[in-house]
Design a protein around this motif. Structure first.
Motif, PDB file in Angstrom:
ATOM      1  N   LYS A 125      -2.871   8.016  -9.374  1.00  0.00           N
ATOM      2  CA  LYS A 125      -1.707   7.702  -8.565  1.00  0.00           C
ATOM      3  C   LYS A 125      -1.825   6.280  -8.022  1.00  0.00           C
ATOM      4  CE  LYS A 125       0.916   9.387  -4.576  1.00  0.00           C
ATOM      5  NZ  LYS A 125       0.960  10.386  -3.476  1.00  0.00           N
ATOM      6  N   LYS A 154      -2.031   3.340  -5.757  1.00  0.00           N
ATOM      7  CA  LYS A 154      -2.413   3.288  -4.347  1.00  0.00           C
ATOM      8  C   LYS A 154      -2.080   1.947  -3.708  1.00  0.00           C
ATOM      9  CE  LYS A 154      -6.404   4.191  -1.368  1.00  0.00           C
ATOM     10  NZ  LYS A 154      -7.854   4.546  -1.349  1.00  0.00           N
ATOM     11  N   ASN A 207     -10.798   0.596   1.029  1.00  0.00           N
ATOM     12  CA  ASN A 207     -10.835   1.225  -0.289  1.00  0.00           C
ATOM     13  C   ASN A 207     -12.275   1.360  -0.751  1.00  0.00           C
ATOM     14  OD1 ASN A 207      -7.962   1.290  -0.584  1.00  0.00           O
ATOM     15  ND2 ASN A 207      -8.008  -0.883  -1.139  1.00  0.00           N
ATOM     16  N   SER A 208     -12.627   2.515  -1.258  1.00  0.00           N
ATOM     17  CA  SER A 208     -13.952   2.702  -1.835  1.00  0.00           C
ATOM     18  C   SER A 208     -13.972   2.136  -3.249  1.00  0.00           C
ATOM     19  CB  SER A 208     -14.317   4.186  -1.852  1.00  0.00           C
ATOM     20  OG  SER A 208     -13.497   4.883  -2.777  1.00  0.00           O
ATOM     21  N   ARG A 262       0.857  -1.185   0.000  1.00  0.00           N
ATOM     22  CA  ARG A 262       0.000   0.000   0.000  1.00  0.00           C
ATOM     23  C   ARG A 262       0.899   1.242   0.000  1.00  0.00           C
ATOM     24  NH1 ARG A 262      -5.341   0.753   1.117  1.00  0.00           N
ATOM     25  NH2 ARG A 262      -5.504  -1.470   1.610  1.00  0.00           N
ATOM     26  N   GLY A 297     -11.678   4.943  -8.410  1.00  0.00           N
ATOM     27  CA  GLY A 297     -10.362   4.631  -8.933  1.00  0.00           C
ATOM     28  C   GLY A 297     -10.400   3.680 -10.108  1.00  0.00           C
ATOM     29  N   SER A 323      -5.241   2.245  -8.656  1.00  0.00           N
ATOM     30  CA  SER A 323      -4.888   3.653  -8.711  1.00  0.00           C
ATOM     31  C   SER A 323      -6.037   4.507  -8.219  1.00  0.00           C
ATOM     32  CB  SER A 323      -4.510   4.061 -10.144  1.00  0.00           C
ATOM     33  OG  SER A 323      -3.401   3.311 -10.612  1.00  0.00           O
ATOM     34  N   SER A 324      -5.716   5.645  -7.659  1.00  0.00           N
ATOM     35  CA  SER A 324      -6.710   6.598  -7.191  1.00  0.00           C
ATOM     36  C   SER A 324      -7.383   7.268  -8.390  1.00  0.00           C
ATOM     37  CB  SER A 324      -6.045   7.648  -6.312  1.00  0.00           C
ATOM     38  OG  SER A 324      -5.144   8.433  -7.082  1.00  0.00           O
ATOM     39  N   PRO A 325      -8.483   7.983  -8.183  1.00  0.00           N
ATOM     40  CA  PRO A 325      -9.116   8.696  -9.304  1.00  0.00           C
ATOM     41  C   PRO A 325      -8.164   9.669  -9.999  1.00  0.00           C
ATOM     42  CG  PRO A 325     -10.605   8.593  -7.438  1.00  0.00           C
ATOM     43  CD  PRO A 325      -9.298   8.070  -6.962  1.00  0.00           C
ATOM     44  N   GLU A 326      -7.127  10.127  -9.293  1.00  0.00           N
ATOM     45  CA  GLU A 326      -6.152  11.039  -9.889  1.00  0.00           C
ATOM     46  C   GLU A 326      -5.069  10.296 -10.673  1.00  0.00           C
ATOM     47  OE1 GLU A 326      -8.451  12.623  -6.810  1.00  0.00           O
ATOM     48  OE2 GLU A 326      -6.923  11.046  -6.594  1.00  0.00           O
ATOM     49  N   ASP A 363     -19.556   6.675  -1.905  1.00  0.00           N
ATOM     50  CA  ASP A 363     -18.639   6.798  -3.031  1.00  0.00           C
ATOM     51  C   ASP A 363     -19.312   7.250  -4.313  1.00  0.00           C
ATOM     52  OD1 ASP A 363     -20.037   4.571  -3.683  1.00  0.00           O
ATOM     53  OD2 ASP A 363     -18.332   3.208  -3.816  1.00  0.00           O
TER      54      ASP A 363
END
Length: 599
Positions: A308, A310, A272-273, A98, A276, A303-306, A517
């Motif tokens: 990146k 995770k 985690n929601s 993580r 992503g 990966s995150s919504p941005e 979410d």
């Protein structure tokens, strides 16, 4: 002597009305309360030496029987296999890293089992798939010389869509591909890599189906993801192929890496929601052309919504693949001693890491949302299955009595067979292609235990659709056309009438299920007055339908199950298990008092 009948009265009530477990608990309490008397009886009439020697002899014979069964099972001949690849074991290791908001990593050993799709039988008593052998109960098998099934089993009913399909894994795969609009013939070979059941137990977070073309090239993958809440998400992908140079031996073919990416829409971890995306990097275990020794090497990145990274999860082989058909009895025994515990430890290991992440790493807990339509919901419990059968009949009655040309496609959730049922009104049956289409898709079995708590069922369907997302309705306007008048319910017996009155008194509208979410779409204002008026006007409820269209035994079962459900909400926080525990404690206390009075 005259005082005996009074204490014996509760004993008679327990023996007459109680369950077998009540009788066992009662006499256990009696033995405990009179232990000295029991000891005197045993010492007077039983010889301890004879009892101990008999127990030792019986134990020795039992162990000898189990050893014989074990050896016979491992010496069984393997089933024939004309496919290009074999059933295999893959000793692996899995790791999770993580990256943020708090760094954490762990890894542990993991055993994967691979079976070629289309093969059925058993290999050396170690791996079996769809051998069609119905086994006797375990308490009969242990006293038989029949070795029983293999140690590791792969059952087609455990994979892809719920339910049984003829043909085992191959039948399941064909049905799934056809349901996705894909021609199964384009995949001449398929291989499933999974965590097989060990002695009937399985904890299987991820299974991968490798689909090969007629030229034996990897063409597609199916990822089957399971969470700890009995929900499942299936991803079909045709990954991109990228060749990697082989610097160590340039003369050999470079092993291609297969990559793919998709949006996350499935709840897997409590940390985690569903926001992503996922990306996959995997290698063909049998490259090239189903010829090389099998090795596993796959990486999934969350990966995150941005965008990146995770969480990075990887599973890879730590040793060569193992063919059980070539193993000796001694090698099989060493293998079982080394790996028997790995599958059983998967869930405890998950709990251990969750505790570390929650309390040491201080990551926030993300509560489970109800699944989306792309998710295969958990299995329904007995109460939900019973309510679903009545709900289905209710829809048939509403549609059958509708004056409009209406065709409903009803898709249940949580059943072993979730195939859609098409229900048509009389007008739609006469019309040729002019009926209005309405799809009612139940997304989670909890819908059945929630909708029954609404005084008006159609209002409950609408509310669950707009506020809790436990059901999806393609057109709320068409749903309103299902409403019609009901005849007055015929007189009921006193017990049934009192039960329905108690249900009405205990019934409360469930609170909306909040999903953090994703935002909820607001309920259209135009629909609110009509449903409020329907409720105030005494619009039909499921109670009314059961009272009119069900037999006396079914009405009794309905009121019993519904009362239990409502009582659970009031005194057991909505947990049926907690209610069972409360009832069990109350029964034990009552039986303790009875034992003191009788013995």
């Amino acid at each position: 002597m005259e005082s005996y009948p009074l204490p014996l009265l509760p004993l008679g009530l327990v023996l007459f009305f109680g369950r077998p477990l009540d009788v066992i608990i009662l006499f256990s309490f009696g033995i405990y309360q009179n232990w000295e008397v029991v000891q005197e009886f045993v010492n007077a009439y039983l010889n301890p030496t004879i009892v101990i020697d008999s127990a030792k002899a019986a134990t020795a014979l039992f162990y000898l029987l189990q050893l014989t069964r074990y050896l016979l099972g491992l010496k069984r001949l393997s089933s024939s296999n004309n496919l290009p690849i074999k059933p295999l074991f893959f000793p692996c290791r899995t790791s999770h890293v993580r990256m943020f908001p708090s760094k954490h990593g762990f890894g542990y050993s993991y055993l994967l089992t691979g079976v070629p799709v289309g093969w059925e039988g058993s290999v050396g008593g170690m791996i079996s798939e769809g051998d069609g052998k119905e086994q006797a109960p375990w308490y009969l098998r242990i006293f038989s010389l029949n070795p029983g099934g293999a140690w590791y089993t792969v059952n087609g009913d455990d994979y892809l869509d719920r339910g049984h399909v003829e043909g085992g894994l191959q039948g399941k795969l064909r049905k799934y591909l056809e349901g996705q609009g894909i021609d199964p013939k384009q995949y001449a070979h398929a291989y499933l890599v999974t965590a097989a059941r060990f002695l009937g137990y399985a904890s299987n977070p991820l299974s991968v189906w490798y689909l090969y073309s007629s030229s034996r090239e990897l063409s597609a993958l199916i990822l089957e993801v399971n969470n700890t809440f009995d929900e499942r998400r299936i991803y079909f992908m045709e990954p991109d192929r990228k060749s990697e140079p082989n610097f160590s031996t340039p003369s050999r073919l470079s092993k291609p890496r297969y990559t793919s990416a998709w949006t996350k829409d499935f709840y897997v971890s409590v940390f985690n929601s569903r926001a992503g995306s996922y990306s996959l990097a995997a290698y063909d275990p049998f490259f090239p052309n189903l010829s090389s020794p099998g090795t596993i090497n796959s990486t999934v990145t969350l990966s995150s919504p941005e965008g990146k990274a995770k969480l990075i999860a990887r599973i890879y082989s730590v040793d060569d693949q193992i063919d059980p058909a070539t193993m000796s009895v001694w090698q099989k025994t060493r293998f079982l001693v080394s790996w028997w515990w790995v599958g059983l430890a998967t869930f405890p290991r998950t709990i251990q890491q969750a505790v570390i992440i929650l309390f040491k790493k201080k990551l926030p807990w993300v509560f489970r949302p109800e699944p989306k339509g792309s998710t295969i919901a958990r299995h329904a419990d007995e109460v939900e299955l019973f309510i679903e059968s009545i709900f289905r009949r209710y829809l048939r009655e509403l549609v059958g009595n509708s004056q409009d040309a209406l065709r409903i496609r009803y898709i249940p959730a949580g059943l072993h067979n979730i195939s859609p049922e098409v229900i048509m009104s009389s007008s739609a049956q006469l019309a040729e292609g002019e009926a209005n289409e309405l799809e009612i898709r139940v997304l989670t079995p909890i819908f059945y235990s929630r909708v029954i708590r609404y005084p008006n069922l159609l209002d409950g369907i609408m509310t669950e659709h707009h506020e809790s997302s436990t059901i999806s309705i393609s057109s709320t306007d068409l749903l309103s056309k299902l409403e019609h008048g009901w005849q007055e319910c015929p007189p009921l017996a006193l017990r049934e009438a009192l039960s329905f009155k108690l249900i009405s008194a205990l019934r409360t509208r469930p609170a909306p299920i909040i999903c953090l979410d994703e935002p909820k779409s607001p309920r259209p204002a135009s629909t609110i007055p009509s449903w409020k008026e329907a409720s105030q006007a005494g619009a039909p409820s499921l109670d009314h339908f059961v009272g009119m269209h069900s037999s006396a035994p079914e009405r009794k079962e309905y009121t019993s199950r519904l009362l239990r459900l409502l009582i659970t909400e009031h005194i057991a926080l909505g947990w049926a298990e907690l209610l069972d525990l409360e009832i069990f404690i109350l029964r034990c206390l009552t039986l303790w008092v009875v034992a003191r009075a009788v013995f």
